[in-house]
Motif scaffolding. Structure first.
Motif, mmCIF file in Angstrom:
data_model
loop_
_atom_site.group_PDB
_atom_site.id
_atom_site.type_symbol
_atom_site.label_atom_id
_atom_site.label_comp_id
_atom_site.label_asym_id
_atom_site.label_seq_id
_atom_site.Cartn_x
_atom_site.Cartn_y
_atom_site.Cartn_z
ATOM 1 N N GLY A 137 -16.439 -3.476 -6.667
ATOM 2 C CA GLY A 137 -16.668 -3.074 -6.010
ATOM 3 C C GLY A 137 -17.349 -3.166 -4.595
ATOM 4 N N ASN A 138 -16.738 -4.059 -4.031
ATOM 5 C CA ASN A 138 -17.015 -4.870 -2.828
ATOM 6 C C ASN A 138 -15.945 -4.326 -1.546
ATOM 7 O OD1 ASN A 138 -19.213 -6.160 -2.862
ATOM 8 N ND2 ASN A 138 -17.989 -7.901 -3.935
ATOM 9 N N THR A 139 -14.614 -3.555 -2.309
ATOM 10 C CA THR A 139 -13.896 -2.956 -1.621
ATOM 11 C C THR A 139 -14.197 -1.618 -1.284
ATOM 12 O OG1 THR A 139 -12.429 -4.265 -2.452
ATOM 13 C CG2 THR A 139 -10.689 -2.671 -1.833
ATOM 14 N N SER A 140 -13.659 -1.264 0.190
ATOM 15 C CA SER A 140 -13.707 0.260 -0.016
ATOM 16 C C SER A 140 -12.646 1.001 -0.165
ATOM 17 C CB SER A 140 -13.192 0.064 2.291
ATOM 18 O OG SER A 140 -12.727 -0.346 2.809
ATOM 19 N N THR A 141 -13.306 1.962 -0.115
ATOM 20 C CA THR A 141 -12.215 2.482 -0.851
ATOM 21 C C THR A 141 -10.721 2.984 -0.217
ATOM 22 O OG1 THR A 141 -14.032 4.549 -1.633
ATOM 23 C CG2 THR A 141 -11.867 5.425 -1.647
ATOM 24 N N HIS A 142 -10.718 3.197 1.614
ATOM 25 C CA HIS A 142 -9.678 3.164 2.154
ATOM 26 C C HIS A 142 -8.881 2.019 1.953
ATOM 27 C CE1 HIS A 142 -7.240 4.010 5.496
ATOM 28 N NE2 HIS A 142 -7.710 2.174 6.101
ATOM 29 N N ASP A 143 -9.528 0.854 1.885
ATOM 30 C CA ASP A 143 -8.528 -0.810 1.432
ATOM 31 C C ASP A 143 -7.880 -0.685 -0.209
ATOM 32 O OD1 ASP A 143 -8.980 -1.500 4.369
ATOM 33 O OD2 ASP A 143 -11.086 -2.515 3.708
ATOM 34 N N ALA A 144 -8.798 -0.081 -0.764
ATOM 35 C CA ALA A 144 -8.728 -0.159 -2.581
ATOM 36 C C ALA A 144 -6.710 0.802 -2.717
ATOM 37 C CB ALA A 144 -9.551 0.396 -3.330
ATOM 38 N N LEU A 145 -7.348 2.053 -1.588
ATOM 39 C CA LEU A 145 -5.953 2.516 -1.968
ATOM 40 C C LEU A 145 -4.729 1.931 -1.764
ATOM 41 C CD1 LEU A 145 -7.731 6.093 -1.705
ATOM 42 C CD2 LEU A 145 -7.584 5.036 -3.313
ATOM 43 N N LYS B 111 -3.989 -0.469 -2.813
ATOM 44 C CA LYS B 111 -3.647 -0.688 -3.882
ATOM 45 C C LYS B 111 -3.149 0.198 -4.953
ATOM 46 C CE LYS B 111 -6.969 -4.346 -3.822
ATOM 47 N NZ LYS B 111 -7.618 -5.667 -4.336
ATOM 48 N N VAL B 112 -2.627 1.199 -5.047
ATOM 49 C CA VAL B 112 -2.885 1.996 -5.926
ATOM 50 C C VAL B 112 -2.059 2.993 -5.684
ATOM 51 C CG1 VAL B 112 -4.300 4.067 -6.958
ATOM 52 C CG2 VAL B 112 -5.655 2.577 -5.734
ATOM 53 N N GLY B 113 -1.045 3.484 -6.108
ATOM 54 C CA GLY B 113 0.088 4.118 -6.108
ATOM 55 C C GLY B 113 0.335 5.620 -6.588
ATOM 56 N N ALA B 114 0.091 6.678 -6.572
ATOM 57 C CA ALA B 114 -1.015 7.912 -7.241
ATOM 58 C C ALA B 114 0.278 8.900 -7.205
ATOM 59 C CB ALA B 114 -1.305 7.943 -6.750
ATOM 60 N N LYS C 225 7.671 3.305 5.537
ATOM 61 C CA LYS C 225 7.358 3.613 6.905
ATOM 62 C C LYS C 225 5.982 3.924 6.354
ATOM 63 C CE LYS C 225 9.118 5.044 11.787
ATOM 64 N NZ LYS C 225 9.906 5.493 12.206
ATOM 65 N N ILE C 226 5.732 5.062 6.002
ATOM 66 C CA ILE C 226 4.065 5.599 6.403
ATOM 67 C C ILE C 226 3.574 4.862 5.368
ATOM 68 C CG2 ILE C 226 2.660 7.881 4.579
ATOM 69 C CD1 ILE C 226 5.907 9.172 5.411
ATOM 70 N N LYS C 227 3.908 3.929 4.379
ATOM 71 C CA LYS C 227 2.474 2.994 3.599
ATOM 72 C C LYS C 227 2.782 1.801 4.213
ATOM 73 C CE LYS C 227 3.343 4.885 -0.951
ATOM 74 N NZ LYS C 227 3.450 4.816 -2.200
ATOM 75 N N GLY C 228 3.775 1.620 5.146
ATOM 76 C CA GLY C 228 3.351 0.100 5.677
ATOM 77 C C GLY C 228 4.136 -0.833 5.477
ATOM 78 N N VAL C 229 5.587 -0.279 4.472
ATOM 79 C CA VAL C 229 5.571 -1.309 3.866
ATOM 80 C C VAL C 229 7.183 -1.958 3.891
ATOM 81 C CG1 VAL C 229 4.265 -1.467 1.423
ATOM 82 C CG2 VAL C 229 6.308 -0.148 1.171
ATOM 83 N N THR C 230 8.069 -2.587 3.518
ATOM 84 C CA THR C 230 9.205 -3.337 4.074
ATOM 85 C C THR C 230 10.382 -2.538 2.575
ATOM 86 O OG1 THR C 230 9.215 -5.816 2.562
ATOM 87 C CG2 THR C 230 8.763 -5.139 5.062
ATOM 88 N N LEU D 7 6.263 2.764 -6.707
ATOM 89 C CA LEU D 7 5.573 1.571 -6.964
ATOM 90 C C LEU D 7 5.974 0.925 -6.002
ATOM 91 C CD1 LEU D 7 7.205 2.036 -10.297
ATOM 92 C CD2 LEU D 7 4.963 1.194 -9.681
ATOM 93 N N LEU D 8 6.603 1.546 -4.648
ATOM 94 C CA LEU D 8 6.604 1.055 -3.183
ATOM 95 C C LEU D 8 5.181 -0.274 -2.899
ATOM 96 C CD1 LEU D 8 8.683 4.001 -1.476
ATOM 97 C CD2 LEU D 8 9.924 1.769 -2.447
ATOM 98 N N ASN D 9 4.413 0.124 -3.274
ATOM 99 C CA ASN D 9 4.119 -0.700 -2.656
ATOM 100 C C ASN D 9 2.801 -1.863 -3.773
ATOM 101 O OD1 ASN D 9 2.143 1.096 -3.779
ATOM 102 N ND2 ASN D 9 0.139 0.746 -2.714
ATOM 103 N N ASP D 10 3.849 -2.315 -4.708
ATOM 104 C CA ASP D 10 3.537 -3.029 -5.834
ATOM 105 C C ASP D 10 2.093 -2.800 -6.260
ATOM 106 O OD1 ASP D 10 6.591 -4.225 -6.356
ATOM 107 O OD2 ASP D 10 6.209 -5.832 -5.486
#
Length: 299
Positions: A66-74, A76-79, A101-106, A144-147
């Motif tokens: 409830g303290n995480t902004s939607t931007h930061d929460a997303l 941790k979301v795959g959709a 590259k777009i998600k900023g993950v390895t 699933l790339l960002n786990d």
């Protein structure tokens, strides 16, 4: 149990049309949730709101603590809420590298995710050569790339043949078994019954039921009854607190139970009331019958 997503009194109007009305439910970690309802019931709109692609009219929702902004929460979301959209002339692996590259993950998890969806042997095949089912599986791999802690899928088996449907459902089960929370929208009761632990049933944007799938089918069942004195039988059934809704269908009365009751007990009580039953059968409502009763009883 840790909450992943909490929705409170969410409403969305498109002009005079109310797509979602006062909707509230909670998604808890480690479960597979289905939002189930007929086409046009507000499922996709609800997912669009929590993913920040549709603006709500009123109400609110919170991710995680409830303290995480939607931007930061997303992060941790795959959709997947639209048809898979990859470059046709690039291979599966090349497309996933671009997503990384777009998600900023390895890129070191690409092979793992392709293996999860059964496409590792096609990693060097161009996207244009993929069947619809394979395209959908590649989309799941990309999500699933960002786990993610939660995977959101909108009608994941739409348009697929029976084999493709089976493959997607097996993948969903596999991902859930690894501890990822899943939220999927579907109009298919069979899909929800086979892969989900919990269900939220909505129709015309209104919640009709929310809870475990197995508890939705926790009714006491119903009796089908006949007698040579049907009016007397109907009056007697109406006077019994054990019975709720009564329906006359053809030459039978269907009496829904408010509590557990055996056929022998009904027969004995009816006989004591001077009614001889010529037909007495106890039945259990299927999940499909319960679903149809829920959705058809709403105007």
């Amino acid at each position: 149990m840790e909450n992943i997503l909490t929705i409170n009194n969410l409403t969305k109007n498109f002009g005079r049309i109310t797509a979602v009305k006062d909707l509230s439910f909670t998604i808890q970690k480690g479960n597979v949730y289905g939002i189930l309802g007929p086409n046009g019931s507000g499922k996709s709109t609800t997912l669009g709101i929590v993913l920040n692609v549709v603006n709500k009219t009123s109400g609110d929702f919170t991710w995680f603590d409830g303290n995480t902004s939607t931007h930061d929460a997303l992060k941790k979301v795959g959709a997947i809420i639209e048809r898979p959209n990859f470059y046709p002339y690039m291979t599966a692996a090349q497309n996933l590298k671009l997503v990384c590259k777009i998600k900023g993950v390895t890129t070191d998890k690409i092979d793992d995710k392709l293996e999860v969806v059964g496409l590792l042997d096609r990693k060097d095949s161009k996207f244009s050569t993929f069947s619809l089912g394979m395209k959908q599986r590649l989309a799941i791999a990309s999500a699933l790339l960002n786990d993610p802690e939660i995977l959101i899928l909108d009608e994941p088996t739409n348009g697929l043949d029976p084999q493709g449907i089976h493959q997607i459902r097996e993948i969903i089960r596999k991902i859930a078994a690894q501890g990822t929370t899943i939220l999927l929208a579907s109009h298919l009761l069979d899909e929800v019954e086979k892969v989900c632990t919990h269900v939220v049933i909505i129709r015309k944007g209104v919640k009709l039921y929310s809870g475990p799938v197995d508890q939705m089918n926790a009714s006491y069942g119903y009796f089908e009854l006949k007698s040579h004195h049907m009016n007397q039988l109907k009056d007697w059934l109406a006077s019994q607190p054990s019975f709720g809704i009564l329906k006359e269908e053809g030459d039978k009365i269907t009496a829904f139970l408010n509590e557990e009751l055996e056929a022998s007990e009904v027969n004995k009580k009816a006989f004591e009331a001077g009614i001889v039953l010529t037909h007495l059968v106890k039945r259990k409502e299927s999940l499909e019958e319960q679903f149809l009763q829920l959705t058809n009883n709403q105007n």
